[in-house]
Enzyme design. Structure first.
Site, PDB file in Angstrom:
ATOM      1  CG  HIS A  55      -0.615  36.032  12.883  1.00 32.17           C
ATOM      2  ND1 HIS A  55      -0.446  34.750  12.456  1.00 32.17           N
ATOM      3  CD2 HIS A  55      -0.042  36.102  14.115  1.00 32.17           C
ATOM      4  CE1 HIS A  55       0.224  34.068  13.380  1.00 32.17           C
ATOM      5  NE2 HIS A  55       0.461  34.858  14.391  1.00 32.17           N
ATOM      6  N   GLY A  56      -3.977  38.426  10.738  1.00 28.51           N
ATOM      7  CA  GLY A  56      -4.577  39.700  10.348  1.00 28.51           C
ATOM      8  C   GLY A  56      -5.046  39.704   8.922  1.00 28.51           C
TER       9      GLY A  56
END
Lengths: 317, 478
Positions: B326-327
């Site tokens: 996701h990041g």
């Protein structure tokens, strides 16, 4: 396929058919509002071709609360209107100028009230509600208000979309629709409104808590200012720069204020404009004429406009 | 190009008209149009990053083609690793370069070694995590012998860049989507109508639920230090619905749009907030990513087989990778770990395969036991979302400690009544329609015309009336 497209059309058509009349009703009702420091009043005057002025005053709130058109009219004998727009830099001031000259007779003289923030460009579209009733299919509005966090492209071209989700705005419009007779007085007179307020301890403490600020000059806004001057000069309109009084102790909070002043001096020299700088004027040293560090109160605005009128008479008229 | 923008509203009918004007037996020409339209759709945001999609397409097409011709396992393995290295290399550079650099420098400074290196101003290309995983699935499946390589370059390019799902999924498997590019596509009325309904519902989720919740959630998370615990709970609830409305709304629009062109995309969300345990939640949330990790990481690692230690290891690996996907921030890693901690007791107790069916199937109301389970699962998920939304670990910790302080019992400073009311209406519709693939699917077919159209117009008017201020789709940043 045909069946599908027809069904889709049946689904969309009533919504589309309803959107324009709704848009028209809400926009017209909103124009009656005197809130947002009377911004609608100025836009209405522009779009209703009501302005037949010789002198136009441009700027931010430092224009519309400090330069009284009536005093200028008395001293100079020329019809004057103040187009100051709250909280905005030159980009939106220029939009107002474009719409003004598009719908009204051009002025002979424009006074631009410059300040430390004229050449910045804020990220948000402050008081964005003021554009709502006028922005549908309005090219200038689309060009000059779209570079902010505010509207999406659809808002400029599809009726009613820009009102979608603005329940408070629709409610406001509704009150004017239901009670059209309930019209209160204008907030501004010829675009001007002064405030009968005094400097008090709370302003002192607010000023003391201020942090130093550095102006981020926006190159496109400077280019726009110069383009504006050239356009005016081509149309035979005289432009004058005015830097209105600013309380002296407040001036230190803008770190690169002198840089801004230098830019204005440079532009004024380049285009042979008169630049009247009141930032070191005696008014700037007297707290009693201000209600905050950058705005003169009613008495201060009166005194300043008188002085401005006299100076304009000497150097320009 | 955003799905909820004027640009897309003009783009879609044009592409739709052109697409169906092409004789239906000529699916190659339709594929060419899809590629052109998809590149335009992507290039609208930043045309420079089209080169990455193109590179990914070329590499995987070549690898896929060559893999099918190689007999030796070592050669095949080499080709597979070539594809994995290039794809993950690009993803790693654009998404994780600065993260690793910053953490490397911090780690050195901890042991007294000062190390200087400047971060790069790397722009994260939209959708890179999505299409990278999609192309990886193609190569891996060919390697595993589950898939034949694409018949031609155009069909494969269309599979990689298919615009409805290019920037935020669903992450399609080559085994499911690729063959559809080589089949004759005919316009099916019922499919297209279904697509319109799903788009309408997706827009409602995004514009009404997510965008309205976002305004308050952003305010509360930004000012969390000055607000009471009770307000922060409201902020967490709003973010929980924001992320669901935002992402599942996007998926619905993507699936609906694909139907217009005769394609079926996989369901990506299946009413996750009605889950009765975390395992069920993960079977219903971002299904295309969860199953991707299950098939290409978890099962190859051994899955739930092996001893307890291996099961714990595999669970943590899968959730941490999922968080990191996701990041590039520790907050996502902690979010993943927290979900692993929630999941682990179920796995060890062999209860992770409970609750396969939707809750209270065929009934109007759930049992008290189900209500209790749903609320507990929702609360756990909501607490984990705090890490997902927070700026950093310290922020998340401050947020959580304020929630679990005496200020939890204060009257909240912010009560967004309209948003909470909208959430309740939304939950009711979702509950009624939970046996379909999206909430209004069954409602839209079971009832009489009058009621159906009332529902459609009701949703359309709600979109107009309650539209929140335009927000970027959250998952674009991933």
């Amino acid at each position: 396929m045909r069946r599908f497209l027809l069904k889709l059309l049946y689904l969309i058509l009533p919504l589309v058919a309803l959107s324009y009349p709704l848009d028209y009703l809400i926009s017209n009702a909103l124009k009656e509002d005197h809130g947002m420091h009377g911004e609608y009043e100025v836009w209405n005057a522009i779009y209703e071709n009501k302005i037949d002025g010789d002198i136009a005053i441009y700027g931010s709130s430092r224009a519309w609360v400090q330069i009284n058109p009536e005093i200028l009219e008395t001293y100079l004998g020329k019809k004057t209107y103040n187009f100051g727009v709250d909280g905005h830099n030159f980009r939106i001031q220029y939009l107002r100028h474009l719409e003004y000259i598009k719908h009204n007779k051009k002025p002979r003289h424009i006074i631009v009230s410059v300040d430390a923030f004229t050449l910045q460009k804020r990220e948000d579209l402050y008081n964005q509600e003021q554009f709502l009733p006028y922005m549908l299919w309005n090219k200038n509005m689309a060009v000059y208000t779209s570079g902010y966090k505010g509207f999406s492209k659809a808002d400029y071209y599809i009726p009613f979309i820009r009102y979608a989700g603005r329940t408070a705005t629709i409610k406001k419009a509704n009150t004017y629709l239901l009670h059209p007779e309930d019209t209160s007085e204008n907030f501004r007179q010829k675009g001007f409104r002064s405030f009968d307020l005094q400097w008090d301890a709370s302003v002192d403490s607010l000023l003391a808590s201020e942090k130093k600020y550095r102006i981020k000059f926006h190159p496109d806004t400077r280019t726009l200012l110069e383009r504006f001057i050239q356009e005016c000069q081509n149309d035979g309109i005289t432009v004058t720069f005015v830097y209105a009084p600013e309380y002296i102790a407040g001036q230190q909070y803008v770190e690169n204020r002198e840089e801004a002043m230098e830019i204005y001096r440079e532009i004024a020299q380049k285009y042979s404009l008169v630049f009247l700088d009141y930032s070191q004027n005696e008014l700037s040293f007297k707290k009693e004429f201000f209600y905050n560090a950058s705005h003169l109160n009613k008495e201060g605005a009166h005194l300043f406009t008188q002085q401005l009128a006299q100076d304009l008479k000497k150097v320009t008229f | 190009m955003l799905f909820n923008s004027l640009d897309f509203a003009i783009f879609l009918p044009i592409v739709f008209a052109l697409y169906w004007c092409i004789p239906q037996k000529n699916n190659k020409a339709q594929n060419v149009l899809i590629v052109i339209a998809s590149y335009l759709f992507y290039g609208w945001w930043d045309w420079r990053f089209l080169s990455l999609i193109l590179l990914s397409t070329l590499v995987d097409y070549y690898v896929g083609y060559t893999l099918s011709r190689k007999q030796k396992k070592s050669h095949k393995k080499l080709l597979l690793w070539l594809s994995i290295s290039i794809n993950l290399g690009i993803l790693g550079f654009f998404k994780y370069y600065n993260f690793f650099l910053d953490n490397f420098i911090s780690a050195f400074s901890l042991v007294g070694q000062e190390f200087t290196a400047s971060s790069l101003k790397v722009i994260l290309p939209v959708g890179i995590s999505f299409y990278t995983f999609q192309t990886l699935s193609y190569t891996i499946d060919i390697y595993r012998g589950k898939l034949q390589p694409a018949k031609d370059m155009i069909g494969f390019a269309a599979f990689v860049c298919f615009f409805p799902q290019l920037v935020a999924g669903p992450i399609e498997r080559a085994t499911h989507l690729l063959p559809q590019f080589y089949r004759k596509r005919t316009f099916v009325y019922t499919k297209a109508v279904d697509g319109v309904k799903q788009i309408l519902w997706g827009l409602f989720k995004k514009v009404v639920i997510a965008d309205n919740c976002a305004e308050y959630a952003n305010y509360i998370f930004t000012n969390s230090e000055e607000l009471s615990g009770s307000t922060l709970v409201i902020g967490a609830v709003l973010f929980t619905f924001q992320i669901y409305g935002d992402f599942s709304g996007y998926s619905d629009i993507a699936i609906g749009t694909a139907r217009f062109f005769g394609f079926d995309l996989k369901q990506n969300f299946s009413f996750p907030y009605f889950s009765r345990c975390i395992a069920e939640f993960w079977r219903r949330w971002h299904i295309s990513l969860s199953t991707w990790f299950r098939d290409y990481v978890y099962i190859p690692l051994g899955g739930s087989r092996g001893n307890v230690w291996q099961q714990v290891r595999n669970t943590f690996i899968i959730f941490i990778i999922s968080g990191f996907w996701h990041g590039a921030n520790w907050t996502f890693i902690v979010w993943g770990m927290l979900n692993a901690l929630y999941f682990l007791p179920l796995l060890l107790a062999k209860k992770n395969r409970n609750h396969i069916e939707i809750v209270a199937k065929g009934k109007l109301v759930p049992s008290v036991n189900d209500i209790f389970k749903m609320i507990s699962t929702f609360s756990l998920t909501m607490l984990a979302w705090i890490f997902f939304r927070a700026e950093n670990i310290a922020h998340a910790w401050q947020y959580l400690t304020t929630i679990f302080s005496s200020s939890l019992f204060q009257y909240p400073e912010v009560i967004p009544k309209q948003e909470l009311l909208l959430i309740i209406c939304f939950l009711i519709i979702e509950w009624v329609g939970r046996e379909g693939t999206y909430a209004i699917q069954i409602i839209g077919t079971k009832h009489k015309k009058g009621l159906r159209y009332t529902l459609y117009y009701g949703i359309a008017l709600a979109i107009l009336w309650f539209r929140g201020s335009e927000q970027q789709f959250i998952y674009f940043q991933f």
